[in-house]
Design a protein around this motif. Sequence first.
Motif, short mmCIF file in Angstrom:
data_model
loop_
_atom_site.label_atom_id
_atom_site.label_comp_id
_atom_site.label_asym_id
_atom_site.label_seq_id
_atom_site.Cartn_x
_atom_site.Cartn_y
_atom_site.Cartn_z
N GLY A 106 0.78 -1.22 0.00
CA GLY A 106 0.00 0.00 0.00
C GLY A 106 0.81 1.27 0.00
O GLY A 106 0.37 2.29 -0.54
N LYS A 107 2.01 1.24 0.59
CA LYS A 107 2.81 2.45 0.70
C LYS A 107 4.26 2.05 0.95
O LYS A 107 4.54 1.18 1.78
CB LYS A 107 2.30 3.32 1.86
CG LYS A 107 2.72 4.77 1.77
CD LYS A 107 1.94 5.58 2.79
CE LYS A 107 2.21 7.08 2.63
NZ LYS A 107 1.74 7.63 1.36
N SER A 108 5.17 2.70 0.25
CA SER A 108 6.61 2.45 0.42
C SER A 108 7.32 3.79 0.51
O SER A 108 6.96 4.74 -0.19
CB SER A 108 7.17 1.64 -0.75
OG SER A 108 6.53 0.38 -0.86
N PHE A 109 8.34 3.86 1.36
CA PHE A 109 9.04 5.13 1.55
C PHE A 109 10.38 4.88 2.22
O PHE A 109 10.66 3.76 2.69
CB PHE A 109 8.19 6.09 2.39
CG PHE A 109 7.64 5.49 3.65
CD1 PHE A 109 8.37 5.51 4.84
CD2 PHE A 109 6.38 4.89 3.66
CE1 PHE A 109 7.87 4.95 6.00
CE2 PHE A 109 5.87 4.32 4.83
CZ PHE A 109 6.62 4.35 6.00
N THR A 110 11.19 5.94 2.29
CA THR A 110 12.50 5.87 2.91
C THR A 110 12.49 6.64 4.23
O THR A 110 11.89 7.71 4.31
CB THR A 110 13.57 6.48 1.99
OG1 THR A 110 13.53 5.79 0.72
CG2 THR A 110 14.97 6.32 2.58
N VAL A 111 13.13 6.06 5.24
CA VAL A 111 13.26 6.74 6.52
C VAL A 111 14.74 6.77 6.92
O VAL A 111 15.54 5.96 6.45
CB VAL A 111 12.44 6.04 7.64
CG1 VAL A 111 10.96 6.18 7.38
CG2 VAL A 111 12.84 4.58 7.77
N TYR A 112 15.07 7.72 7.80
CA TYR A 112 16.45 7.88 8.27
C TYR A 112 16.46 7.98 9.79
O TYR A 112 15.64 8.69 10.38
CB TYR A 112 17.08 9.13 7.66
CG TYR A 112 17.20 9.07 6.16
CD1 TYR A 112 18.31 8.53 5.54
CD2 TYR A 112 16.16 9.56 5.35
CE1 TYR A 112 18.41 8.48 4.16
CE2 TYR A 112 16.25 9.50 3.96
CZ TYR A 112 17.38 8.95 3.38
OH TYR A 112 17.46 8.89 2.00
N ALA A 113 17.39 7.27 10.40
CA ALA A 113 17.59 7.35 11.84
C ALA A 113 18.69 8.35 12.14
O ALA A 113 19.47 8.73 11.26
CB ALA A 113 17.95 5.98 12.40
N ALA A 114 18.78 8.77 13.40
CA ALA A 114 19.78 9.77 13.78
C ALA A 114 21.19 9.20 13.78
O ALA A 114 22.16 9.92 13.50
CB ALA A 114 19.44 10.34 15.16
N THR A 115 21.33 7.90 14.08
CA THR A 115 22.65 7.26 14.14
C THR A 115 22.60 5.89 13.50
O THR A 115 21.52 5.32 13.30
CB THR A 115 23.13 7.11 15.59
OG1 THR A 115 22.27 6.16 16.27
CG2 THR A 115 23.08 8.45 16.34
N ALA A 116 23.77 5.35 13.21
CA ALA A 116 23.86 4.01 12.63
C ALA A 116 23.34 2.96 13.62
O ALA A 116 22.73 1.95 13.23
CB ALA A 116 25.31 3.70 12.25
N THR A 117 23.58 3.19 14.91
CA THR A 117 23.10 2.26 15.94
C THR A 117 21.58 2.22 15.97
O THR A 117 20.97 1.14 16.04
CB THR A 117 23.63 2.68 17.33
OG1 THR A 117 25.06 2.63 17.31
CG2 THR A 117 23.10 1.75 18.41
#
Length: 262
Positions: A106-117
Amino acid sequence: MADRLVNSEANARRIAFVESCFGSSGQVLAIPNRLLVGEGVLTKMCRKKPKPRQFFLFNDILVYGNIVLSKRKYNKQHILQLENVKLLSVPDDGVLCNGWQIISPGKSFTVYAATATEKSEWMAHINKCVQDLIAKYGRKSVLATMDPSPVWVPDSDASTCMCCRKSEFSLVNRRHHCRKCGIVCCGACASRRWMFPHQSAKPLRVCSTCYNKLSLSSDANPGRSSALNNKPTESSGEDSSDSEAENASNGPTNGQPTFYER
């Protein structure tokens, strides 16, 4: 451990609080055997620019929404069924680091975290929930028989139509996204519509290239045709409410995610 937590008062309180933060506009989240696994803010790549969104990971669904008032009020609730979710890591690109794609029908997107951990933690917990649903509880993913929704190319990545490669975008010549491949195209190249029931109950724009491919496929399988040559109103399937929210916070991503014992 997980079975004990599902029936705990702490889990019930956490879920009730999430429901209260979304208010009457959100869906009921407290159902039997549902566990809140973790929560936190991730930067979601929206149509025009990256924006912070609040995410809640349950053992069977992923819920996210726009931040109106941090840790108190959210709106534009979206829910993804975890058995139909897969994750793809995204390479770092300049200031956009620690990202991955959330892929679903239904929905696909990109997300980003603040750190690699934090990225590793989020991906590990989501993948564990997906694996448990499929292996332990017999849930079946529709991704094996259904194409996922595409990740949209951000508006800023296209100054000209990615289909005809001629039409330049302006205030008059608007950008449109193909709901089959996700590219940015002009109105002429995205004048056709196609039904994608897993994305919307209304016909959605597709680029001319995808339309031709879909038409050929439906000719080979007449019973599966979903073409619409008529032109519905502009609102048909064009809503991208999670990308442009009114009165939502667009401030920086703050705070580390919280994951509860499983």
